[in-house]
Design a protein around this motif. Sequence first.
Motif, PDB file in Angstrom:
ATOM      1  N   ASN A 359       0.834  -1.208   0.000  1.00  0.00           N
ATOM      2  CA  ASN A 359       0.000   0.000   0.000  1.00  0.00           C
ATOM      3  C   ASN A 359       0.865   1.253   0.000  1.00  0.00           C
ATOM      4  OD1 ASN A 359      -2.448  -1.198  -0.094  1.00  0.00           O
ATOM      5  ND2 ASN A 359      -2.854  -1.068   2.105  1.00  0.00           N
ATOM      6  N   LYS A 362       2.321   1.737  -3.286  1.00  0.00           N
ATOM      7  CA  LYS A 362       1.278   2.046  -4.281  1.00  0.00           C
ATOM      8  C   LYS A 362       0.791   3.492  -4.150  1.00  0.00           C
ATOM      9  CE  LYS A 362      -2.858  -0.021  -3.858  1.00  0.00           C
ATOM     10  NZ  LYS A 362      -3.901  -1.037  -3.980  1.00  0.00           N
ATOM     11  N   ASP A 388       4.899   6.481   4.984  1.00  0.00           N
ATOM     12  CA  ASP A 388       5.190   6.912   3.614  1.00  0.00           C
ATOM     13  C   ASP A 388       4.923   8.399   3.478  1.00  0.00           C
ATOM     14  OD1 ASP A 388       2.404   7.502   2.585  1.00  0.00           O
ATOM     15  OD2 ASP A 388       2.122   5.413   3.169  1.00  0.00           O
ATOM     16  N   GLN A 407     -12.536   1.433   0.590  1.00  0.00           N
ATOM     17  CA  GLN A 407     -11.358   2.169   0.145  1.00  0.00           C
ATOM     18  C   GLN A 407     -11.615   3.652   0.354  1.00  0.00           C
ATOM     19  OE1 GLN A 407     -11.438   0.534  -3.870  1.00  0.00           O
ATOM     20  NE2 GLN A 407      -9.593  -0.606  -3.388  1.00  0.00           N
ATOM     21  N   ALA A 408     -10.524   4.414   0.495  1.00  0.00           N
ATOM     22  CA  ALA A 408     -10.711   5.848   0.706  1.00  0.00           C
ATOM     23  C   ALA A 408     -11.372   6.463  -0.528  1.00  0.00           C
ATOM     24  CB  ALA A 408      -9.380   6.510   1.006  1.00  0.00           C
ATOM     25  N   SER A 420      -8.457  -4.220  -4.031  1.00  0.00           N
ATOM     26  CA  SER A 420      -9.743  -4.843  -3.740  1.00  0.00           C
ATOM     27  C   SER A 420     -10.367  -4.313  -2.453  1.00  0.00           C
ATOM     28  CB  SER A 420      -9.542  -6.349  -3.609  1.00  0.00           C
ATOM     29  OG  SER A 420      -8.586  -6.587  -2.586  1.00  0.00           O
ATOM     30  N   GLY A 421      -9.587  -3.582  -1.671  1.00  0.00           N
ATOM     31  CA  GLY A 421     -10.108  -3.090  -0.389  1.00  0.00           C
ATOM     32  C   GLY A 421     -10.115  -4.176   0.674  1.00  0.00           C
ATOM     33  N   LEU A 424      -6.229  -4.315   4.220  1.00  0.00           N
ATOM     34  CA  LEU A 424      -6.167  -3.801   5.592  1.00  0.00           C
ATOM     35  C   LEU A 424      -7.086  -4.575   6.530  1.00  0.00           C
ATOM     36  CD1 LEU A 424      -5.914   0.066   5.141  1.00  0.00           C
ATOM     37  CD2 LEU A 424      -4.150  -1.517   5.871  1.00  0.00           C
TER      38      LEU A 424
HETATM   39  P1  ADP Z   1      -6.606  -1.900  -1.379  1.00  0.00           P
HETATM   40  O1  ADP Z   1      -5.268  -1.283  -1.198  1.00  0.00           O
HETATM   41  O2  ADP Z   1      -6.581  -3.197  -2.092  1.00  0.00           O
HETATM   42  O3  ADP Z   1      -7.616  -0.962  -1.903  1.00  0.00           O
HETATM   43  P2  ADP Z   1      -6.555  -2.046   1.502  1.00  0.00           P
HETATM   44  O4  ADP Z   1      -7.535  -2.657   2.465  1.00  0.00           O
HETATM   45  O5  ADP Z   1      -5.157  -2.490   1.611  1.00  0.00           O
HETATM   46  O6  ADP Z   1      -7.153  -2.318   0.075  1.00  0.00           O
HETATM   47  O7  ADP Z   1      -6.620  -0.480   1.680  1.00  0.00           O
HETATM   48  C1  ADP Z   1      -7.873   0.151   1.770  1.00  0.00           C
HETATM   49  C2  ADP Z   1      -7.755   1.600   1.370  1.00  0.00           C
HETATM   50  O8  ADP Z   1      -7.011   2.307   2.361  1.00  0.00           O
HETATM   51  C3  ADP Z   1      -7.016   1.837   0.082  1.00  0.00           C
HETATM   52  O9  ADP Z   1      -7.837   1.646  -1.051  1.00  0.00           O
HETATM   53  C4  ADP Z   1      -6.601   3.293   0.251  1.00  0.00           C
HETATM   54  O10 ADP Z   1      -7.682   4.126  -0.062  1.00  0.00           O
HETATM   55  C5  ADP Z   1      -6.332   3.399   1.755  1.00  0.00           C
HETATM   56  N1  ADP Z   1      -4.884   3.246   2.039  1.00  0.00           N
HETATM   57  C6  ADP Z   1      -4.264   2.152   2.527  1.00  0.00           C
HETATM   58  N2  ADP Z   1      -2.953   2.391   2.700  1.00  0.00           N
HETATM   59  C7  ADP Z   1      -2.729   3.666   2.322  1.00  0.00           C
HETATM   60  C8  ADP Z   1      -1.567   4.510   2.268  1.00  0.00           C
HETATM   61  N3  ADP Z   1      -0.365   4.080   2.660  1.00  0.00           N
HETATM   62  N4  ADP Z   1      -1.730   5.778   1.824  1.00  0.00           N
HETATM   63  C9  ADP Z   1      -2.945   6.220   1.444  1.00  0.00           C
HETATM   64  N5  ADP Z   1      -4.074   5.483   1.465  1.00  0.00           N
HETATM   65  C10 ADP Z   1      -3.979   4.221   1.898  1.00  0.00           C
END
Ligand code: ADP
Length: 600
Positions: A359, A362, A388, A407-408, A420-421, A424
């Motif tokens: 993440n 990404k 990050d 997801q955000a 895929s959300g 986390l």
């Molecule tokens: P995915 O990454 O597959 O969408 P995750 O459950 O890992 O699913 O993350 C959920 C959401 O949390 C992400 O879609 C993103 O919006 C937000 N997110 C997670 N990690 C970060 C990060 N390091 N910086 C910004 N947003 C993040």
Amino acid sequence: MLKNRKIHKPNQLFLAVADDLYTIRNQIIDTIYLFSCIFGTFAFYSSIIRFTKLGIQPSFLYNCLLFILVWSVFLLRKKISMIWKASIFFILFFMSGVLLNITFTVISGPIHFILVSTLTTLIFGWKLGLVTIGFTIITRSLIAVLYARGILSLQINFNEYALATPALLSTIVGGAFSALVIVFAIDKFYAWLITALNTLKEKNDELAVKNSELVAAIQKAEENDRLKSVFLANMSHEIRTPMNAIIGFSNFLARPNLSQDRRERYSELVQERSYDLLRIIEDILDISKIENRQLKLEFSEIHLDTLLVEIFEYYNLKLKKTDVSKVVLKLEISENIKELAISSDKQRLMQVINNLLDNAIKFTPKGEVVLKAKLGKTDSVIEFSVSDSGIGIPEDKIDIIFDRFRQADESLAARQYGGSGLGLSISKGILELLGGKIWVESEYGKGSTFNFTLPFQKIEVSEKLSKKGDLRNRNWIDKRVLVVEDDLANSEYLVELLYDTKIQVSKAMTANEVRKLLKNKQKPDIVLMDIRLPDESGIVLTKEIKKQYPKVIVVAQTAYASKEDQQECIDAGCSDFITKPIDQENLLNVIESLLNSGQQ
Ligand code: ADP
């Protein structure tokens, strides 16, 4: 009344009935007031008649006042204030107690009683109504007795008839009785009405609560529905993207005159995308295991610094391969956890760290990503963090990103980062099982820090885990392997994996073929057994083989990765197992160690 109403939802129906009851109540009270006014008018009228015959008397004045009073109360009733109520009560009380009793007429006695007691009861309740009546009876009787004994002399003209004792008594008794009946009836009706309305109100409140619960449930269901659609659209995208590359490049690989460079690049891409696909499938399985509380942990010895360095090197290599990446990766391990060996679930811990690093990389178009680990304050917890300098998370989204499928950025059109959300919520589920917790600190536009804690038990440092065996020149030309696999592609894949070892290979796709081969005395040294065969379970077949040839090594190859499945294989007589998708190095290591351990 209800007939004309529109169709109501259940709770509105109760409200409507309550409304109707209130209306009825008000109408009854209005009617009583109206009657009071009519009585008052009548008394006034009779006073005027008497006035024309007898001149001014206290009863005339009293009736005038009462007349004005009842009509004022009737007209002002809706807006009546406490001061008004108090003044009216005082006048009524005073008059009924003093002025009223100066006159004794047969008709006006009961009428005054009814008027005074009804009004007092309506305005102040039955208790004051009774006090008024009591007071009236006492003063009336007192005046009558005083007058009869000649102690009290009245200086006005009286109706002779009204002064007669029986008439006086009948006035008192009749008036008191009728007033009491009215007070009692009104009070009973009030009590009933209030109980009914209270019950209705309670029911209505209950319904309102249920209704709001229902509305919340509907909203949740709608939200889930929306999330499901977003999730399916995401999934479709997430699965089709690597599939597209896998199918596309596999087709290219089939072209005859492809340069070596391209062949290697395409194979690499197919491999990478296949692992992406595998991760999505594993994520889906993991989230369903977490939700069904079926995720089992497997504890083993972990050397933290070795593990973190391995992860760090892997990601560094990955970043270097991506030309576009402008992310610098850093690792900070505090001194006190170097050399620390702990007992925890290594695969799951790696999964959490990988999720966070994936993440962080990404969501950081340019900047740095830092992985830190240090001993917590209590000494039995390790604190990890992945920070990050990426896009950050809006404040209102911080709470939802740990929920599955959330997801955000959920607007499909605007999504640029994929995913895929699930990552986390899986990480949170794993850490909860491990006794730790995860949280995030983030500033939108500036970056995020994901922290998590891992409680651990220190273990005595044993021999350091042997590093992965180097690829050696394995030559098993004098050995025979039987590949039992009903899927042609998988069977060929296994043969290909073993090709360099020069091992002799026989293949069987069903249990019956295996039995035929064994009958023909083609005894293998090792069997790679698919657990799910079309005509027989691999477990049963393994038991048969081990019974007949106890020295033949059977290695289960299975897509079922749970601990119970693996135990079942071992119980049936398998020496080891490898899970699909099969990693070449892992397969060769397993075979090598079994052949070397002389288990034949
Ligand atoms: P995915 O990454 O597959 O969408 P995750 O459950 O890992 O699913 O993350 C959920 C959401 O949390 C992400 O879609 C993103 O919006 C937000 N997110 C997670 N990690 C970060 C990060 N390091 N910086 C910004 N947003 C993040």
